[in-house]
Design a protein around this motif. Structure first.
Motif, PDB file in Angstrom:
ATOM      1  N   GLY A   7      -4.449   9.354  -3.910  1.00 54.61           N
ATOM      2  CA  GLY A   7      -5.756   8.777  -3.580  1.00 54.61           C
ATOM      3  C   GLY A   7      -5.816   8.219  -2.169  1.00 54.61           C
ATOM      4  O   GLY A   7      -6.791   8.432  -1.440  1.00 54.61           O
ATOM      5  N   THR A   8      -4.770   7.509  -1.789  1.00 52.77           N
ATOM      6  CA  THR A   8      -4.779   6.923  -0.446  1.00 52.77           C
ATOM      7  C   THR A   8      -4.535   8.006   0.613  1.00 52.77           C
ATOM      8  O   THR A   8      -5.040   7.918   1.729  1.00 52.77           O
ATOM      9  CB  THR A   8      -3.716   5.806  -0.308  1.00 52.77           C
ATOM     10  OG1 THR A   8      -2.475   6.278  -0.811  1.00 52.77           O
ATOM     11  CG2 THR A   8      -4.135   4.562  -1.049  1.00 52.77           C
ATOM     12  N   ARG A   9      -3.764   9.044   0.216  1.00 47.25           N
ATOM     13  CA  ARG A   9      -3.488  10.146   1.145  1.00 47.25           C
ATOM     14  C   ARG A   9      -4.780  10.852   1.561  1.00 47.25           C
ATOM     15  O   ARG A   9      -4.884  11.404   2.664  1.00 47.25           O
ATOM     16  CB  ARG A   9      -2.551  11.122   0.453  1.00 47.25           C
ATOM     17  CG  ARG A   9      -1.328  11.726   1.183  1.00 47.25           C
ATOM     18  CD  ARG A   9      -0.991  11.217   2.447  1.00 47.25           C
ATOM     19  NE  ARG A   9       0.065  11.806   3.243  1.00 47.25           N
ATOM     20  CZ  ARG A   9       1.092  12.563   2.881  1.00 47.25           C
ATOM     21  NH1 ARG A   9       1.264  12.922   1.652  1.00 47.25           N
ATOM     22  NH2 ARG A   9       1.972  12.972   3.757  1.00 47.25           N
ATOM     23  N   MET A  10      -5.774  10.834   0.646  1.00 50.44           N
ATOM     24  CA  MET A  10      -7.064  11.479   0.963  1.00 50.44           C
ATOM     25  C   MET A  10      -7.700  10.844   2.196  1.00 50.44           C
ATOM     26  O   MET A  10      -8.380  11.506   2.965  1.00 50.44           O
ATOM     27  CB  MET A  10      -8.032  11.348  -0.204  1.00 50.44           C
ATOM     28  CG  MET A  10      -7.681  12.202  -1.392  1.00 50.44           C
ATOM     29  SD  MET A  10      -8.899  11.926  -2.681  1.00 50.44           S
ATOM     30  CE  MET A  10      -8.088  12.724  -4.046  1.00 50.44           C
ATOM     31  N   LEU A  11      -7.459   9.535   2.368  1.00 50.73           N
ATOM     32  CA  LEU A  11      -8.033   8.845   3.529  1.00 50.73           C
ATOM     33  C   LEU A  11      -7.488   9.423   4.830  1.00 50.73           C
ATOM     34  O   LEU A  11      -8.150   9.411   5.868  1.00 50.73           O
ATOM     35  CB  LEU A  11      -7.693   7.350   3.459  1.00 50.73           C
ATOM     36  CG  LEU A  11      -8.348   6.543   2.344  1.00 50.73           C
ATOM     37  CD1 LEU A  11      -7.690   5.179   2.230  1.00 50.73           C
ATOM     38  CD2 LEU A  11      -9.838   6.379   2.612  1.00 50.73           C
ATOM     39  N   ARG A  43      -3.071   3.472   6.530  1.00 50.76           N
ATOM     40  CA  ARG A  43      -2.191   2.315   6.628  1.00 50.76           C
ATOM     41  C   ARG A  43      -2.898   1.017   6.263  1.00 50.76           C
ATOM     42  O   ARG A  43      -2.270   0.082   5.766  1.00 50.76           O
ATOM     43  CB  ARG A  43      -1.546   2.252   8.019  1.00 50.76           C
ATOM     44  CG  ARG A  43      -0.314   3.160   8.049  1.00 50.76           C
ATOM     45  CD  ARG A  43       0.477   3.077   9.342  1.00 50.76           C
ATOM     46  NE  ARG A  43      -0.178   3.839  10.395  1.00 50.76           N
ATOM     47  CZ  ARG A  43      -0.417   3.349  11.601  1.00 50.76           C
ATOM     48  NH1 ARG A  43      -0.070   2.115  11.900  1.00 50.76           N
ATOM     49  NH2 ARG A  43      -1.020   4.091  12.506  1.00 50.76           N
ATOM     50  N   ILE A  44      -4.203   0.970   6.466  1.00 46.32           N
ATOM     51  CA  ILE A  44      -4.965  -0.200   6.006  1.00 46.32           C
ATOM     52  C   ILE A  44      -4.969  -0.252   4.477  1.00 46.32           C
ATOM     53  O   ILE A  44      -4.712  -1.282   3.862  1.00 46.32           O
ATOM     54  CB  ILE A  44      -6.422  -0.176   6.529  1.00 46.32           C
ATOM     55  CG1 ILE A  44      -6.445  -0.444   8.030  1.00 46.32           C
ATOM     56  CG2 ILE A  44      -7.271  -1.234   5.807  1.00 46.32           C
ATOM     57  CD1 ILE A  44      -7.823  -0.374   8.642  1.00 46.32           C
ATOM     58  N   ALA A  45      -5.254   0.910   3.868  1.00 47.04           N
ATOM     59  CA  ALA A  45      -5.326   0.963   2.400  1.00 47.04           C
ATOM     60  C   ALA A  45      -3.986   0.593   1.773  1.00 47.04           C
ATOM     61  O   ALA A  45      -3.934  -0.150   0.789  1.00 47.04           O
ATOM     62  CB  ALA A  45      -5.755   2.353   1.946  1.00 47.04           C
ATOM     63  N   ARG A  46      -2.889   1.105   2.341  1.00 44.55           N
ATOM     64  CA  ARG A  46      -1.583   0.862   1.744  1.00 44.55           C
ATOM     65  C   ARG A  46      -0.949  -0.431   2.239  1.00 44.55           C
ATOM     66  O   ARG A  46       0.053  -0.887   1.679  1.00 44.55           O
ATOM     67  CB  ARG A  46      -0.645   2.023   2.069  1.00 44.55           C
ATOM     68  CG  ARG A  46      -1.012   3.301   1.330  1.00 44.55           C
ATOM     69  CD  ARG A  46      -0.002   4.375   1.648  1.00 44.55           C
ATOM     70  NE  ARG A  46      -0.294   5.592   0.889  1.00 44.55           N
ATOM     71  CZ  ARG A  46       0.395   6.710   1.025  1.00 44.55           C
ATOM     72  NH1 ARG A  46       1.387   6.773   1.893  1.00 44.55           N
ATOM     73  NH2 ARG A  46       0.092   7.767   0.305  1.00 44.55           N
ATOM     74  N   GLY A  47      -1.496  -0.977   3.300  1.00 46.07           N
ATOM     75  CA  GLY A  47      -0.855  -2.146   3.891  1.00 46.07           C
ATOM     76  C   GLY A  47       0.467  -1.769   4.520  1.00 46.07           C
ATOM     77  O   GLY A  47       1.430  -2.537   4.479  1.00 46.07           O
ATOM     78  N   LEU A 100       3.491   3.220  -0.073  1.00 43.53           N
ATOM     79  CA  LEU A 100       3.061   2.396  -1.198  1.00 43.53           C
ATOM     80  C   LEU A 100       4.140   1.340  -1.449  1.00 43.53           C
ATOM     81  O   LEU A 100       5.318   1.680  -1.580  1.00 43.53           O
ATOM     82  CB  LEU A 100       2.906   3.268  -2.453  1.00 43.53           C
ATOM     83  CG  LEU A 100       1.518   3.293  -3.070  1.00 43.53           C
ATOM     84  CD1 LEU A 100       0.587   4.009  -2.112  1.00 43.53           C
ATOM     85  CD2 LEU A 100       1.542   4.017  -4.396  1.00 43.53           C
ATOM     86  N   SER A 101       3.735   0.083  -1.496  1.00 40.58           N
ATOM     87  CA  SER A 101       4.752  -0.970  -1.585  1.00 40.58           C
ATOM     88  C   SER A 101       4.191  -2.173  -2.326  1.00 40.58           C
ATOM     89  O   SER A 101       3.078  -2.138  -2.856  1.00 40.58           O
ATOM     90  CB  SER A 101       5.155  -1.397  -0.183  1.00 40.58           C
ATOM     91  OG  SER A 101       4.034  -1.974   0.460  1.00 40.58           O
ATOM     92  N   ALA A 102       4.975  -3.235  -2.338  1.00 37.69           N
ATOM     93  CA  ALA A 102       4.513  -4.503  -2.917  1.00 37.69           C
ATOM     94  C   ALA A 102       3.234  -4.963  -2.238  1.00 37.69           C
ATOM     95  O   ALA A 102       2.343  -5.538  -2.875  1.00 37.69           O
ATOM     96  CB  ALA A 102       5.595  -5.566  -2.759  1.00 37.69           C
ATOM     97  N   VAL A 103       3.126  -4.679  -0.935  1.00 38.95           N
ATOM     98  CA  VAL A 103       1.928  -5.065  -0.191  1.00 38.95           C
ATOM     99  C   VAL A 103       0.711  -4.305  -0.716  1.00 38.95           C
ATOM    100  O   VAL A 103      -0.371  -4.868  -0.864  1.00 38.95           O
ATOM    101  CB  VAL A 103       2.126  -4.803   1.320  1.00 38.95           C
ATOM    102  CG1 VAL A 103       0.913  -5.252   2.112  1.00 38.95           C
ATOM    103  CG2 VAL A 103       3.376  -5.494   1.817  1.00 38.95           C
ATOM    104  N   THR A 104       0.897  -3.016  -1.021  1.00 38.30           N
ATOM    105  CA  THR A 104      -0.204  -2.219  -1.570  1.00 38.30           C
ATOM    106  C   THR A 104      -0.665  -2.810  -2.897  1.00 38.30           C
ATOM    107  O   THR A 104      -1.866  -2.959  -3.146  1.00 38.30           O
ATOM    108  CB  THR A 104       0.244  -0.764  -1.826  1.00 38.30           C
ATOM    109  OG1 THR A 104       1.067  -0.339  -0.750  1.00 38.30           O
ATOM    110  CG2 THR A 104      -0.948   0.150  -1.982  1.00 38.30           C
ATOM    111  N   LEU A 105       0.304  -3.175  -3.728  1.00 35.51           N
ATOM    112  CA  LEU A 105      -0.023  -3.692  -5.059  1.00 35.51           C
ATOM    113  C   LEU A 105      -0.831  -4.986  -4.968  1.00 35.51           C
ATOM    114  O   LEU A 105      -1.857  -5.131  -5.633  1.00 35.51           O
ATOM    115  CB  LEU A 105       1.267  -3.915  -5.858  1.00 35.51           C
ATOM    116  CG  LEU A 105       1.119  -4.400  -7.300  1.00 35.51           C
ATOM    117  CD1 LEU A 105       0.215  -3.479  -8.108  1.00 35.51           C
ATOM    118  CD2 LEU A 105       2.468  -4.515  -7.970  1.00 35.51           C
TER     119      LEU A 105
END
Lengths: 157, 230
Positions: free
Chosen positions: B151-155, B167-171, B175-180
């Motif tokens: 989903g985030t890759r689509m961005l 990188r904004i979406a995933r932080g 995908l990491s603790a920051v994304t969660l």
């Protein structure tokens, strides 16, 4: 009954029904963890050799057990005062003050347990001497195997 | 008894006019398709309540997220029910909002004077989808992890700023603790705030200007420039 009254009541019943259908599980969901009553969590907690307990002097033993709280398993440290009058019969009691849960310590000179939080004093056998505690220190059942002490359960007063 | 209590409150709060405006307002003669909005609202309320309940036990960290969800589902009384209602409610909310929108389109109910109702409705649909997307990650299982990866890759395929958006979406890169935590924060604070504002305007207008009656052939025939075969 008029059509309007009927529909009002029917609506109220359905709303009330949905409310109960949702409300009861919600309360059960919220109070669910409170149902778990902590026993020891394990069969027996090994404390140490009986040779460590001098006659007539309560000795503090510490033991670490694994306890699961929610989804987290954590090491929890428990402490028991073990006493003996003859070197054969042993008694164990919790070092948790029955007032508000502070830790008591054995004061050798005074021959009593003292809780620093609200100046509670317990006798050698755990009974309340003075201060606010509502009951004596909790007693635990011990078993001795090959000279090793094990806490096997709480003695309900 | 009920009359007494309601009279007691009426003297002190004067809520009767509000009740009349909300519940006893006149509506045109409509069919069952006109209940789709109310159904969406009901599911939304369900999502809010069950969502609040889930936060009682849920922890948005990689160590705890999956285990806390499993704890809710398997060990808490009625936890499977609360989580199930939230899970299935999410799908129901998307479907009902979509059907509600289609009804409005087919009946031409988005036209004057209901443009603001329509555009806030579109906003609500977008918010609903965003709720679905951010909520999907929270159980932190394999399905959630890879769905959010995709989903985030689509961005990323967005021209020029794609990499930046990702990188904004995933932080961050991955995908990491920051994304969660940012998905969680978005899901429980940002989106609910936007939802309540839009829903407030949407519902105010439904009460204020009322809903449109189903269009009829006669009505269309009254328009001078429209030809109707009837």
């Amino acid at each position: 009954m008029s059509r309007r009254t009927f529909l009002s009541r029917a609506t109220a019943s359905i709303v009330g029904g949905i409310g109960a259908l949702m409300g009861i599980p919600t309360v059960a969901y919220l109070i669910s963890p409170a149902k778990a009553r902590g026993g020891l969590g394990v069969e027996a907690i090994p404390l140490g050799p009986i040779s460590k307990v001098p006659i007539g002097e309560p000795t503090l033993f510490k033991a670490t057990i694994e306890r699961k709280t929610g989804w987290v398993t954590q090491a929890e440290e428990l402490a028991f005062y073990v006493s003996t009058d003859d070197g054969r019969n042993f008694t164990a009691m919790s070092n948790v003050c029955t007032h508000l849960g502070c830790r008591v310590r054995w004061v050798d000179d005074e021959e009593e347990f003292f809780c620093p939080c609200h100046n509670a004093v317990f006798s050698k056998t755990g009974t309340v001497v003075s201060g606010p505690p509502p009951r004596a220190l909790d007693q635990y059942e011990l078993s001795v195997e090959d000279g090793q002490l094990f806490v096997v359960g709480k003695i309900e007063a | 008894m009920i009359e007494k209590v309601s009279a007691w409150f009426e003297e002190r709060m004067g809520w009767k006019p509000i009740w009349k405006a909300l519940a006893l307002r006149n509506i045109p003669k409509v069919n069952w398709l006109y209940t789709l909005g109310s159904a969406t609202l009901l599911v939304t309320v369900n999502q809010i309540l069950t969502g609040i309940l889930l936060t009682i036990y849920y922890v948005p960290s990689p160590q705890d997220a999956y285990n806390s969800v499993a704890f809710i589902t398997n060990e808490i009384t009625a936890g499977w029910l609360i989580r199930g209602l939230h899970h299935w409610g999410a799908s129901a909310m998307v479907v009902l909002a979509g059907l509600h929108m289609l009804r409005v389109v087919f009946h031409g109910a988005y036209k004057f004077p209901r443009e603001i109702t329509w555009f806030t409705g579109l906003g609500l649909l977008a918010v609903t989808m965003a709720f679905g997307f951010t909520g999907y990650l929270l159980p932190w299982d394999q399905k959630a992890y890879w769905a959010t990866t995709v989903g985030t890759r689509m961005l990323e395929v967005t021209p020029v700023i794609g990499d930046w958006l990702l990188r904004i979406a995933r932080g961050g890169e991955e995908l990491s603790a920051v994304t969660l935590t940012r998905f969680y924060g978005t899901h429980v604070w940002v989106l609910p705030s936007v939802l309540l504002i839009l829903l407030g305007i949407h519902m105010f207008l439904v009460v204020r200007i009322g809903i449109s009656a189903p269009p009829t052939a006669e009505e269309a025939a009254e328009e001078p420039d429209v030809e109707v075969e009837a």
